[in-house]
Design a protein around this motif. Structure first.
Motif, short mmCIF file in Angstrom:
data_model
loop_
_atom_site.label_atom_id
_atom_site.label_comp_id
_atom_site.label_asym_id
_atom_site.label_seq_id
_atom_site.Cartn_x
_atom_site.Cartn_y
_atom_site.Cartn_z
N LEU A 21 -5.84 6.49 26.11
CA LEU A 21 -5.90 7.95 26.17
C LEU A 21 -6.25 8.55 24.82
N SER A 22 -5.79 7.92 23.74
CA SER A 22 -6.06 8.42 22.41
C SER A 22 -7.56 8.38 22.10
N CYS A 23 -8.17 7.23 22.31
CA CYS A 23 -9.61 7.10 22.03
C CYS A 23 -10.44 7.98 22.95
N ASN A 24 -10.07 8.01 24.22
CA ASN A 24 -10.83 8.81 25.18
C ASN A 24 -10.75 10.29 24.84
N GLY A 25 -9.57 10.77 24.47
CA GLY A 25 -9.42 12.17 24.12
C GLY A 25 -10.07 12.52 22.79
N HIS A 26 -9.95 11.62 21.82
CA HIS A 26 -10.51 11.89 20.50
C HIS A 26 -12.03 11.84 20.52
N LYS A 27 -12.60 10.94 21.31
CA LYS A 27 -14.06 10.82 21.39
C LYS A 27 -14.64 12.04 22.09
N SER A 28 -13.97 12.53 23.11
CA SER A 28 -14.40 13.69 23.88
C SER A 28 -15.83 13.50 24.38
N SER B 208 -7.29 4.80 30.83
CA SER B 208 -8.31 5.68 31.40
C SER B 208 -9.68 5.02 31.32
N ASP C 259 -13.59 5.76 30.12
CA ASP C 259 -14.41 6.62 29.27
C ASP C 259 -15.88 6.41 29.58
#
Length: 133
Positions: free
Chosen positions: A65-72, A42, A44
């Motif tokens: 996806l993990s970093c992008n979702g966790h960073k929000s 993705s 960011d």
């Protein structure tokens, strides 16, 4: 026919331009997340759109996806410092990316991928003696 008279496919389909731009961002980092180094899936926004960030190259980076979702919508640098995979070289690369210096950012990212902890390889032809202080 002049260049200004030509109709380009990107003019007819703006989504194609966006798709190529997103793909080029992933190609810059060899399809790896700018934060952790895992494969990126993705894009960011370093400065989140909810805080006024624009969708421009200096503000958009490839991320998993993990970093992008966790960073929000958190501040990228505050969030990144709290992560267990924090690497100051990657933080400098993100800062260089934001400043528009993609060449420096890519060089820093390459530096994170090499293992500098290995002992230097010394050929048998070289005389190498440790110096005593």
């Amino acid at each position: 026919m002049h260049n200004r008279d030509a109709v380009f496919l990107e003019d007819l389909c703006p989504k194609l331009r966006v798709r190529r731009w997103r793909k080029s961002l992933h190609n810059y980092t060899a399809q790896s997340c700018i934060y952790c180094g895992k494969p990126s899936e993705s894009i960011d926004h370093i400065l989140p759109r909810s805080r006024g960030g624009l969708s421009i190259t200096q503000n958009c980076v490839p991320a998993c996806l993990s970093c992008n979702g966790h960073k929000s919508d958190a501040d990228a640098f505050e969030w990144y410092r709290r992560q267990r995979f924090y690497d100051p070289r990657r933080a400098m690369a993100i800062r260089a990316w934001m400043d528009g210096d993609l060449r420096l950012a890519l060089r820093l990212l390459q530096w994170t991928q090499t293992n500098h902890r290995e002992a230097p390889v010394i050929s048998q032809d070289e005389e190498w003696m440790p110096q005593l202080a």
